[in-house]
Write a protein that holds these residues in place. Structure first.
Motif, PDB file in Angstrom:
ATOM      1  N   HIS A  81      35.045  53.939  49.654  1.00 36.78           N
ATOM      2  CA  HIS A  81      35.661  52.931  50.513  1.00 36.78           C
ATOM      3  C   HIS A  81      36.599  53.599  51.498  1.00 36.78           C
ATOM      4  N   SER A  82      36.841  52.900  52.599  1.00 35.91           N
ATOM      5  CA  SER A  82      37.697  53.441  53.654  1.00 35.91           C
ATOM      6  C   SER A  82      38.577  52.321  54.188  1.00 35.91           C
ATOM      7  N   THR A  83      39.885  52.541  54.192  1.00 34.64           N
ATOM      8  CA  THR A  83      40.823  51.524  54.630  1.00 34.64           C
ATOM      9  C   THR A  83      41.886  52.114  55.539  1.00 34.64           C
ATOM     10  N   VAL A  84      42.435  51.253  56.373  1.00 36.22           N
ATOM     11  CA  VAL A  84      43.615  51.580  57.163  1.00 36.22           C
ATOM     12  C   VAL A  84      44.662  50.539  56.792  1.00 36.22           C
ATOM     13  N   VAL A  85      45.745  50.998  56.159  1.00 31.32           N
ATOM     14  CA  VAL A  85      46.694  50.063  55.534  1.00 31.32           C
ATOM     15  C   VAL A  85      48.093  50.231  56.116  1.00 31.32           C
ATOM     16  N   PRO A  86      48.628  49.206  56.786  1.00 31.41           N
ATOM     17  CA  PRO A  86      50.031  49.234  57.211  1.00 31.41           C
ATOM     18  C   PRO A  86      50.947  48.979  56.019  1.00 31.41           C
ATOM     19  N   VAL A  87      52.000  49.783  55.911  1.00 33.09           N
ATOM     20  CA  VAL A  87      52.948  49.664  54.805  1.00 33.09           C
ATOM     21  C   VAL A  87      54.359  49.610  55.373  1.00 33.09           C
ATOM     22  N   LEU A  88      55.138  48.604  54.966  1.00 32.37           N
ATOM     23  CA  LEU A  88      56.533  48.477  55.387  1.00 32.37           C
ATOM     24  C   LEU A  88      57.425  48.441  54.157  1.00 32.37           C
ATOM     25  N   GLN A  89      58.357  49.387  54.078  1.00 33.27           N
ATOM     26  CA  GLN A  89      59.294  49.473  52.966  1.00 33.27           C
ATOM     27  C   GLN A  89      58.587  49.410  51.616  1.00 33.27           C
ATOM     28  N   GLY A  90      57.502  50.164  51.495  1.00 30.64           N
ATOM     29  CA  GLY A  90      56.814  50.292  50.231  1.00 30.64           C
ATOM     30  C   GLY A  90      55.896  49.153  49.869  1.00 30.64           C
ATOM     31  N   VAL A  91      55.673  48.221  50.778  1.00 35.51           N
ATOM     32  CA  VAL A  91      54.799  47.077  50.498  1.00 35.51           C
ATOM     33  C   VAL A  91      53.673  47.052  51.525  1.00 35.51           C
ATOM     34  N   ALA A  92      52.419  47.095  51.051  1.00 33.83           N
ATOM     35  CA  ALA A  92      51.271  46.991  51.939  1.00 33.83           C
ATOM     36  C   ALA A  92      51.200  45.578  52.519  1.00 33.83           C
ATOM     37  N   ILE A  93      50.735  45.464  53.773  1.00 35.34           N
ATOM     38  CA  ILE A  93      50.592  44.169  54.441  1.00 35.34           C
ATOM     39  C   ILE A  93      49.137  43.735  54.320  1.00 35.34           C
ATOM     40  N   PRO A  94      48.827  42.849  53.350  1.00 35.79           N
ATOM     41  CA  PRO A  94      47.416  42.520  53.078  1.00 35.79           C
ATOM     42  C   PRO A  94      46.665  41.973  54.285  1.00 35.79           C
ATOM     43  N   SER A  95      47.320  41.129  55.072  1.00 31.29           N
ATOM     44  CA  SER A  95      46.635  40.489  56.196  1.00 31.29           C
ATOM     45  C   SER A  95      46.283  41.470  57.308  1.00 31.29           C
ATOM     46  N   ALA A  96      46.906  42.646  57.293  1.00 27.99           N
ATOM     47  CA  ALA A  96      46.685  43.616  58.361  1.00 27.99           C
ATOM     48  C   ALA A  96      45.799  44.790  57.937  1.00 27.99           C
ATOM     49  N   ILE A  97      45.277  44.759  56.705  1.00 27.20           N
ATOM     50  CA  ILE A  97      44.436  45.857  56.235  1.00 27.20           C
ATOM     51  C   ILE A  97      43.114  45.870  56.990  1.00 27.20           C
ATOM     52  N   GLU A  98      42.732  47.026  57.466  1.00 31.95           N
ATOM     53  CA  GLU A  98      41.455  47.212  58.149  1.00 31.95           C
ATOM     54  C   GLU A  98      40.501  47.950  57.214  1.00 31.95           C
ATOM     55  N   TYR A  99      39.267  47.468  57.142  1.00 26.08           N
ATOM     56  CA  TYR A  99      38.241  48.112  56.327  1.00 26.08           C
ATOM     57  C   TYR A  99      37.208  48.758  57.244  1.00 26.08           C
ATOM     58  N   SER A 100      36.877  50.001  56.944  1.00 27.53           N
ATOM     59  CA  SER A 100      35.932  50.749  57.778  1.00 27.53           C
ATOM     60  C   SER A 100      34.673  51.073  56.977  1.00 27.53           C
ATOM     61  N   ARG A 101      33.553  51.145  57.680  1.00 31.33           N
ATOM     62  CA  ARG A 101      32.288  51.527  57.052  1.00 31.33           C
ATOM     63  C   ARG A 101      32.139  53.041  56.938  1.00 31.33           C
ATOM     64  N   ILE A 102      33.063  53.758  57.515  1.00 21.93           N
ATOM     65  CA  ILE A 102      32.990  55.218  57.476  1.00 21.93           C
ATOM     66  C   ILE A 102      33.570  55.706  56.157  1.00 21.93           C
ATOM     67  N   THR A 103      32.710  56.159  55.261  1.00 18.59           N
ATOM     68  CA  THR A 103      33.133  56.658  53.952  1.00 18.59           C
ATOM     69  C   THR A 103      32.477  58.003  53.694  1.00 18.59           C
ATOM     70  N   GLY A 104      32.977  58.699  52.707  1.00 23.32           N
ATOM     71  CA  GLY A 104      32.339  59.949  52.328  1.00 23.32           C
ATOM     72  C   GLY A 104      30.897  59.733  51.917  1.00 23.32           C
ATOM     73  N   GLU A 105      30.637  58.605  51.249  1.00 24.56           N
ATOM     74  CA  GLU A 105      29.289  58.284  50.799  1.00 24.56           C
ATOM     75  C   GLU A 105      28.348  58.038  51.968  1.00 24.56           C
ATOM     76  N   SER A 106      28.827  57.316  52.985  1.00 23.22           N
ATOM     77  CA  SER A 106      27.970  57.050  54.150  1.00 23.22           C
ATOM     78  C   SER A 106      27.677  58.324  54.927  1.00 23.22           C
ATOM     79  N   LEU A 107      28.652  59.223  55.020  1.00 25.35           N
ATOM     80  CA  LEU A 107      28.439  60.493  55.705  1.00 25.35           C
ATOM     81  C   LEU A 107      27.432  61.359  54.942  1.00 25.35           C
ATOM     82  N   THR A 108      27.529  61.338  53.602  1.00 26.07           N
ATOM     83  CA  THR A 108      26.552  62.072  52.792  1.00 26.07           C
ATOM     84  C   THR A 108      25.155  61.496  52.968  1.00 26.07           C
ATOM     85  N   PHE A 109      25.045  60.170  52.985  1.00 26.80           N
ATOM     86  CA  PHE A 109      23.752  59.520  53.144  1.00 26.80           C
ATOM     87  C   PHE A 109      23.124  59.875  54.491  1.00 26.80           C
TER      88      PHE A 109
END
Length: 348
Positions: free
Chosen positions: A129-157
């Protein structure tokens, strides 16, 4: 040596599992996340619950040489975990493994802790899995999490598909070998544009067959930064999700970010896309050499803090209040103002 009382930090991803003790700079054990030929964790999520319990028990006893009942455990988890899955993990560790104390922490948050930070954007490109996660004062912002299709598994495939198409091998080229080729020989170029001089290297398969590998085949730049959904676009969207995020720190995590040239290329793409005042303040320097270890190291830092006890639950509390307590207690909202302690413990 007796480690009774020390916290075990357990970081299991789709590709590998890292185990070790609180306060140490690197995990003691790094092994594939496999159990009897099966993959109990897929895409960063537990897929086979009975298998994963048996796997963790075996890893703790056989590989780390500890009894689960003698140690508190911090388990890392992917961003955006469901509350019911968190409760099931608490049940697994308290009832299945009989640990005396247990806690959960988000991998992206821990990646920042590894560098002594509590706010920033974490770019985590793992195997499944691949994510881009904004974190403020130690708390991830769930509504702002970005998910990417670029993973180690996809690159291997993609590399596997290229090699199967280019070479007439029957059984030699399979996923594990191609994954090894990717890990050892792939790189990210400074530009998506092809280089003028095409170079060729050679790789010896287990059957002693030598295959040529073209530089353009091993260059992952176009797949990561130049495709239809380039990774830097996910970072830019996450950065624009909150007014305090532009110009913040960016932490790279996950084994794919260890690819030579990845960090420099990401820095170049963001500097090109952003005005000077919004460019990330820190991307090229990190206290942890390898991205694949970053969340584990952050867990080691967190469990070394005196405030960690407030972020975990004991077996007595579990038995009194039930597994739902894990979602109220371990949301990681206590103790994060202690940034000086974080810097000190992470070796700044």
């Amino acid at each position: 040596m007796n480690y009774a009382g020390e916290v075990v930090v357990l970081d299991s991803g789709s590709h590998s599992t890292k185990l070790g003790f609180s306060g140490e700079s690197l995990p003691r054990i790094v092994i594939p996340t496999r159990y009897h030929g099966r993959r109990p964790i897929v895409g960063g999520r537990i897929d086979l619950w009975d298998r994963v319990q048996e796997m963790w028990l075996e890893m703790l006893r056989r590989d780390l040489s500890v009894e689960p009942g003698d140690h508190a455990v911090l388990l890392t988890e992917s961003p955006g975990e469901e509350a019911c899955d968190r409760e099931r993990k608490a049940e697994l560790f308290f009832e299945g493994l009989d640990v005396p104390r247990f806690s959960l922490a988000t991998q992206s948050v821990l990646s920042l802790y590894a560098d002594g930070m509590t706010s920033g954007i974490v770019v985590d490109v793992g195997e499944g899995h691949s994510t881009v996660v904004p974190v403020l004062q130690g708390v991830a912002i769930p509504s702002a999490i970005e998910y990417s299709r670029i993973t180690g598994e996809s690159l291997t495939f993609n590399l596997l598909s290229t090699l199967k198409h280019s070479f007439n091998h029957q059984s030699s080229v399979h996923r594990d070998i191609v994954n090894h080729i990717k890990d050892k020989l792939s790189y990210v170029s400074a530009s998506v544009a092809p280089t003028a001089a095409e170079q060729i290297c050679h790789y010896t398969l287990p059957d002693s067959t030598v295959i040529p590998l073209h530089q353009k085949t091993l260059n992952l730049a176009n797949q990561i930064f130049g495709g239809r959904e380039p990774l830097q676009e996910s970072v830019l969207r996450a950065m624009s999700s909150h007014e305090n995020l532009p110009g913040c720190n960016i932490s790279l995590s996950g084994g794919t970010t260890d690819c030579p040239g990845f960090r420099q290329r990401m820095c170049r793409e963001l500097r090109t896309a952003l005005p000077a005042e919004y460019r990330p303040s820190n991307l090229t320097n990190s206290k942890v050499a390898l991205g694949m270890y970053r969340s584990w190291v952050g867990g080691s830092v967190l469990t070394s803090l005196s405030s960690f006890a407030r972020m975990s639950i004991s077996k007595d509390e579990y038995q009194e209040y039930g597994p739902g307590l894990i979602n109220r207690r371990c949301v990681m909202e206590q103790g994060y103002d202690d940034i000086y302690a974080l810097y000190s413990l992470s070796g700044a």
